[in-house]
Design a protein around this motif. Structure first.
Motif, PDB file in Angstrom:
ATOM      1  N   PHE A   7      -2.589  -1.687  -3.983  1.00  0.00           N
ATOM      2  CA  PHE A   7      -1.748  -0.759  -3.604  1.00  0.00           C
ATOM      3  C   PHE A   7      -2.529   0.276  -2.686  1.00  0.00           C
ATOM      4  O   PHE A   7      -3.662   0.869  -3.403  1.00  0.00           O
ATOM      5  N   GLU A   8      -1.915   1.035  -1.714  1.00  0.00           N
ATOM      6  CA  GLU A   8      -2.414   1.909  -1.016  1.00  0.00           C
ATOM      7  C   GLU A   8      -1.430   3.260  -0.981  1.00  0.00           C
ATOM      8  O   GLU A   8      -0.316   3.161  -1.712  1.00  0.00           O
ATOM      9  N   PHE A   9      -1.748   4.126  -0.114  1.00  0.00           N
ATOM     10  CA  PHE A   9      -0.845   5.445  -0.254  1.00  0.00           C
ATOM     11  C   PHE A   9       0.524   5.120   0.080  1.00  0.00           C
ATOM     12  O   PHE A   9       1.280   5.734  -0.760  1.00  0.00           O
ATOM     13  N   GLU A  10       0.931   4.303   1.086  1.00  0.00           N
ATOM     14  CA  GLU A  10       2.308   4.095   1.309  1.00  0.00           C
ATOM     15  C   GLU A  10       2.962   3.336   0.075  1.00  0.00           C
ATOM     16  O   GLU A  10       4.133   3.496  -0.200  1.00  0.00           O
ATOM     17  N   ASP A  11       2.254   2.439  -0.516  1.00  0.00           N
ATOM     18  CA  ASP A  11       2.841   1.583  -1.361  1.00  0.00           C
ATOM     19  C   ASP A  11       2.995   2.348  -2.750  1.00  0.00           C
ATOM     20  O   ASP A  11       4.180   2.228  -3.462  1.00  0.00           O
ATOM     21  N   PHE A  12       2.057   3.425  -3.237  1.00  0.00           N
ATOM     22  CA  PHE A  12       2.251   4.149  -4.396  1.00  0.00           C
ATOM     23  C   PHE A  12       3.534   5.150  -4.027  1.00  0.00           C
ATOM     24  O   PHE A  12       4.135   5.493  -5.111  1.00  0.00           O
ATOM     25  N   LEU A  13       3.430   5.671  -2.862  1.00  0.00           N
ATOM     26  CA  LEU A  13       4.577   6.648  -2.511  1.00  0.00           C
ATOM     27  C   LEU A  13       5.960   5.959  -2.559  1.00  0.00           C
ATOM     28  O   LEU A  13       6.787   6.845  -3.307  1.00  0.00           O
ATOM     29  N   GLU A  14       6.066   4.744  -2.449  1.00  0.00           N
ATOM     30  CA  GLU A  14       7.634   3.927  -2.330  1.00  0.00           C
ATOM     31  C   GLU A  14       7.868   3.693  -3.812  1.00  0.00           C
ATOM     32  O   GLU A  14       9.107   3.210  -4.165  1.00  0.00           O
ATOM     33  N   ASP A  15       6.765   3.452  -4.606  1.00  0.00           N
ATOM     34  CA  ASP A  15       7.042   2.818  -5.935  1.00  0.00           C
ATOM     35  C   ASP A  15       7.704   3.572  -7.037  1.00  0.00           C
ATOM     36  O   ASP A  15       7.449   4.711  -7.424  1.00  0.00           O
ATOM     37  N   VAL A  46      -6.748   7.835  -4.142  1.00  0.00           N
ATOM     38  CA  VAL A  46      -5.463   7.547  -3.615  1.00  0.00           C
ATOM     39  C   VAL A  46      -4.132   7.869  -4.419  1.00  0.00           C
ATOM     40  O   VAL A  46      -3.187   8.400  -4.179  1.00  0.00           O
ATOM     41  N   VAL A  47      -4.467   7.826  -5.683  1.00  0.00           N
ATOM     42  CA  VAL A  47      -3.535   8.113  -6.702  1.00  0.00           C
ATOM     43  C   VAL A  47      -3.203   9.729  -6.821  1.00  0.00           C
ATOM     44  O   VAL A  47      -2.100  10.164  -6.596  1.00  0.00           O
ATOM     45  N   GLU A  48      -4.460  10.480  -6.588  1.00  0.00           N
ATOM     46  CA  GLU A  48      -4.312  11.625  -6.453  1.00  0.00           C
ATOM     47  C   GLU A  48      -3.688  12.335  -5.424  1.00  0.00           C
ATOM     48  O   GLU A  48      -2.690  13.218  -5.356  1.00  0.00           O
ATOM     49  N   GLN A  49      -4.089  11.699  -4.410  1.00  0.00           N
ATOM     50  CA  GLN A  49      -3.214  12.059  -3.083  1.00  0.00           C
ATOM     51  C   GLN A  49      -1.695  11.756  -3.176  1.00  0.00           C
ATOM     52  O   GLN A  49      -1.074  12.684  -2.502  1.00  0.00           O
ATOM     53  N   THR A  50      -1.294  10.765  -3.549  1.00  0.00           N
ATOM     54  CA  THR A  50      -0.145  10.426  -3.547  1.00  0.00           C
ATOM     55  C   THR A  50       0.669  11.245  -4.711  1.00  0.00           C
ATOM     56  O   THR A  50       1.987  11.728  -4.176  1.00  0.00           O
ATOM     57  N   ARG A  51       0.316  11.640  -5.805  1.00  0.00           N
ATOM     58  CA  ARG A  51       0.649  12.413  -6.812  1.00  0.00           C
ATOM     59  C   ARG A  51       1.097  13.702  -5.981  1.00  0.00           C
ATOM     60  O   ARG A  51       2.089  14.542  -6.043  1.00  0.00           O
TER      61      ARG A  51
END
Length: 373
Positions: A7-15, A46-51
């Protein structure tokens, strides 16, 4: 728990499951995510960025519905896909909003618009410079092989010395077919996870933008895209040395069999600010356990335990130096169960129980205390 490894930024964002963890965390969700991050420390950034992005979407309006959040996430992802090719268009405003909803949505739209304009201008500015990766590979004194990863899935590469590289999407790496001379040198643009075979007599060097990472044998993560304003190195195991190519001692550091320069240990990271070449060492956002996997379930249960033993247990588990005045805190003890909490949450509880405080400085934890009665 699903496989989030790729998963990357967009994937985490939509999950949806990831969104639930951010907006409505349960103890079970937090435990699962902490365990997953412990096994995938390269994903902490990337998890922290998405959070942070999801929290920005929600903002200070507590009544935002899930449909509204989903819509904004979809708009962010869509803009992320076209940001580099087309001008930013205003996000549509949903009709039938109340006045409060209207202004909340307008604030989010403005925030997102400004963010993407900034990203486009930053990318354009960096792209106008000559690609550093191309310069580095052209100046190499020996033939190089190149592997590029244009797919979404990471690609594993095995080098001649047995070291392995996990190359992430939109990344390239160049390396010799065989390592000769007194060092092992590779060149990276993008991001990759390295597991380097130990060889004290032949240091392993990674050239990524303006940063050089030097190891004798360890595992670490490097993120160095041409368009990024920073270069990041995160250590998983062992020790890593980092220094800027502009460092006056760079030639000696590259040729020396010793590490030297700025040393990083597990759960530490170095970030090079490309604009002013400032190199900063710090702890990662989510420190993970570095002890053996079978010990990850070991309980942090303390009963009138001297504080020195408590800090020693944390140091063993996370590999982080904890600095405190043993004389001042000689009478401090702790009675608590700290199994599932993160390192920083554990420290919050410990300091609350001993009337102390802590701060992360230069990759270490500094404890300040007036002592215990």
């Amino acid at each position: 728990m699903k496989d989030y490894q790729f998963f990357e930024f967009e994937d985490f964002l939509e999950d949806a499951d990831f969104q639930r963890w951010i907006y409505r965390p349960t103890a079970q969700d937090t435990l699962l995510w902490n365990q997953w991050l412990a096994s995938h420390p390269e994903k902490a950034a990337v998890v922290e960025q998405t959070r942070q992005h999801l929290l920005d979407i929600k903002g200070s309006v507590p009544v935002l519905s899930e449909d509204y959040i989903s819509q904004k996430v979809a708009q962010i992802v869509e803009q992320a896909k076209v940001a580099n090719d087309t001008p930013i268009k205003p996000l549509p405003v949903i009709r039938r909003f109340t006045t409060i909803w209207y202004y909340a949505a307008a604030s989010v739209v403005l925030l997102l618009g400004l963010f993407w304009i900034y990203q486009i201008r930053l990318s354009a500015s960096v792209r106008s410079e000559a690609p550093i990766y191309a310069q580095l590979t052209e100046n190499a004194t020996y033939p190089l092989l190149e592997v590029a990863n244009t797919s979404k899935l990471p690609k594993k590469i095995t080098l001649a010395d047995g070291s392995t590289v996990v190359l992430y999407k939109n990344s390239r790496i160049s390396y010799p077919e065989k390592f000769g001379g007194t060092s092992r040198e590779v060149y990276l643009t993008g991001q990759a996870f390295f597991q380097v075979q130990k060889n004290p007599n032949k240091p392993f060097l990674v050239y990524a933008n303006e940063l050089v990472t030097k190891v004798l044998g360890t595992s670490f993560f490097v993120k160095a895209y041409e368009q990024d304003k920073d270069v990041q190195v995160v250590v998983r195991t062992g020790k890593v040395s980092v220094f800027a190519k502009t460092d006056k001692q760079a030639p000696q550091l590259q040729s020396s069999p010793d590490l030297g320069a700025l040393i990083l240990t597990p759960n530490q990271q170095a970030i090079l600010k490309r604009t002013d070449k400032q190199l900063v060492r710090s702890l990662v956002a989510l420190p993970v356990r570095i002890d053996l996997p079978q010990k990850l379930t070991t309980s942090f249960v303390f009963k009138q335990t001297p504080i020195a033993e408590v800090f020693a247990a944390l140091e063993r588990a996370y590999g982080v130096d904890i600095v405190f005045d043993e004389t001042t805190m000689a009478h401090c003890t702790l009675t608590a169960r700290l199994d599932d909490e993160s390192l920083f949450k554990k420290l919050d509880w410990i300091c609350a129980g001993t009337e102390s405080s802590y701060e992360a400085v230069d990759g270490k934890i500094i404890i300040t205390s007036k002592g215990c009665v």
